[in-house]
Design an enzyme around this catalytic site. Structure first.
Site, PDB file in Angstrom:
ATOM      1  N   HIS A   1       0.849  -1.203   0.000  1.00  0.00           N
ATOM      2  CA  HIS A   1       0.000   0.000   0.000  1.00  0.00           C
ATOM      3  C   HIS A   1       0.877   1.242   0.000  1.00  0.00           C
ATOM      4  CE1 HIS A   1       0.687  -0.430   4.321  1.00  0.00           C
ATOM      5  NE2 HIS A   1       0.111   0.741   4.571  1.00  0.00           N
TER       6      HIS A   1
ATOM      7  N   HIS B   1       1.391   3.968   1.903  1.00  0.00           N
ATOM      8  CA  HIS B   1       1.900   4.762   3.025  1.00  0.00           C
ATOM      9  C   HIS B   1       3.424   4.901   2.975  1.00  0.00           C
ATOM     10  CE1 HIS B   1      -1.959   4.151   5.610  1.00  0.00           C
ATOM     11  NE2 HIS B   1      -2.014   5.248   4.871  1.00  0.00           N
TER      12      HIS B   1
ATOM     13  N   ASP C   1       5.756   4.744   5.099  1.00  0.00           N
ATOM     14  CA  ASP C   1       6.600   3.759   5.780  1.00  0.00           C
ATOM     15  C   ASP C   1       6.557   2.394   5.074  1.00  0.00           C
ATOM     16  OD1 ASP C   1       3.891   3.553   6.727  1.00  0.00           O
ATOM     17  OD2 ASP C   1       4.584   2.305   8.383  1.00  0.00           O
ATOM     18  N   HIS C   2       6.025   2.388   3.843  1.00  0.00           N
ATOM     19  CA  HIS C   2       6.016   1.162   3.021  1.00  0.00           C
ATOM     20  C   HIS C   2       6.602   1.401   1.626  1.00  0.00           C
ATOM     21  CE1 HIS C   2       3.458  -1.072   5.946  1.00  0.00           C
ATOM     22  NE2 HIS C   2       3.275   0.184   6.330  1.00  0.00           N
TER      23      HIS C   2
ATOM     24  N   HIS D   1      -7.538  -0.760   5.608  1.00  0.00           N
ATOM     25  CA  HIS D   1      -6.529   0.179   6.118  1.00  0.00           C
ATOM     26  C   HIS D   1      -6.376   1.325   5.121  1.00  0.00           C
ATOM     27  CE1 HIS D   1      -2.873   1.535   8.118  1.00  0.00           C
ATOM     28  NE2 HIS D   1      -2.177   1.364   7.018  1.00  0.00           N
TER      29      HIS D   1
ATOM     30  N   ASP E   1      -0.120  -3.709   6.350  1.00  0.00           N
ATOM     31  CA  ASP E   1      -0.801  -3.225   7.559  1.00  0.00           C
ATOM     32  C   ASP E   1      -2.254  -3.706   7.615  1.00  0.00           C
ATOM     33  OD1 ASP E   1       1.546  -1.893   8.108  1.00  0.00           O
ATOM     34  OD2 ASP E   1       0.740   0.119   7.785  1.00  0.00           O
TER      35      ASP E   1
ATOM     36  N   HIS F   1       4.716  -4.447  10.899  1.00  0.00           N
ATOM     37  CA  HIS F   1       5.050  -3.732  12.144  1.00  0.00           C
ATOM     38  C   HIS F   1       5.161  -4.688  13.326  1.00  0.00           C
ATOM     39  CE1 HIS F   1       4.491   0.461  10.736  1.00  0.00           C
ATOM     40  NE2 HIS F   1       3.548  -0.052   9.937  1.00  0.00           N
TER      41      HIS F   1
HETATM   42 FE    FE Z   1       2.696   0.949   8.204  1.00  0.00          FE
HETATM   43 ZN    ZN Z   2       0.010   1.755   6.548  1.00  0.00          ZN
END
Ligand code: FE
Ligand code: ZN
Length: 254
Positions: free
Chosen positions: A55, A57, A59-60, A113, A132, A170
């Site tokens: 996805h 985001h 942090d990905h 999400h 996530d 995570h």
């Molecule tokens: Fe994340």
């Molecule tokens: Zn995420």
């Protein structure tokens, strides 16, 4: 069998380096960052050929462009989210089988999400990369989806074989367990996992991957249709979507 290396980055993210040994193909799953991933690949003497994104985001996908620039790898991501994955060249959608060396990943569209989230299931290696969507004893926040969507997504992942290892993005397990025992205090599988997680985290040992077998028994977000969880929440006989929504609501304010 895939050779899977787990790289902890940022506060609590896991990035995965995945190598298919017979072809030498190497994928990075959800590169939050670039430098640490490139350094680890170099240390292993692995040549990165792919990025697999779940996805959009930061942090990905934060490492997408720099890893692409350094390696010339191919970026694969969700067709369900065509505009938000930096550098995406190959779009995959629900039901696709994406060939990776001599293994392949089945793609699941798992909105909830985010509206475009996907998961990659490597059947032959019993490995699920779910970003996530599912965490050990948790699930992602509903930033762009409804409880109905997320319950449907989790129910589909729940149907995979019990030995499936859950490579989520995570390390949230300890706080997830703290919440889970508040809604499901008499769950024996959860209580014994609670002890295991405390021991592991005290020594900074990852709790990820877990297995689907454990998540099915102990993750309240997968158990919204379980009579014992419904009873513990005083919601016996209610629609699982309502129960799921209530578990998620309680977690959001925990
Ligand atoms: Fe994340
Ligand atoms: Zn995420």
């Amino acid at each position: 069998m895939l050779d899977i290396r787990q790289i902890p980055v940022l506060n609590d993210n896991y990035v995965y380096l995945v190598r298919e040994p017979s072809s030498g193909a190497v994928a990075v799953v959800d590169p939050a960052v670039s430098d640490e991933i490139l350094a680890e690949a170099k240390r292993l003497d692995w040549r990165i050929t792919h990025i697999l994104n779940t996805h959009h985001h930061g942090d990905h996908v934060g490492g997408n462009q720099a890893i692409k620039a350094a390696t010339g790898c191919t970026i694969v991501g969700p067709a369900h989210d065509p505009d938000r994955i930096p550098g995406m060249e190959i779009q995959v959608k629900d039901g696709d089988i994406y060939k990776f060396g001599n293994e392949s990943a089945q793609v699941f569209f798992v909105p909830g999400h985010t509206r475009g989230h996907i998961a990659y299931w490597f059947k032959d290696s019993s490995a699920l990369f779910c970003g996530d969507t599912m965490f050990s004893i948790g699930c992602g926040r509903l930033f762009e989806g409804t409880p109905q969507q997320m319950w449907t997504s989790l129910s589909r992942l729940r149907g995979l074989p019990p030995e499936t290892r859950i490579y989520c993005a995570h390390e949230y397990t300890e706080s997830n367990v703290r919440f889970a025992v508040s809604v499901d205090p008499d769950n024996a599988a959860l209580r014994s996992y609670e002890a295991e997680v405390k021991t592991k985290r005290a020594q900074k040992i990852p709790t990820v991957p877990s297995t689907l077998k454990l998540e099915r028994a102990a993750n309240p977000f997968l158990r919204a249709d379980a009579p014992d969880l419904q009873a513990a929440m005083a919601m016996t006989g209610r629609d699982p979507v309502e129960v799921f929504a209530e578990v998620r609501r309680r977690k959001d304010v925990f």
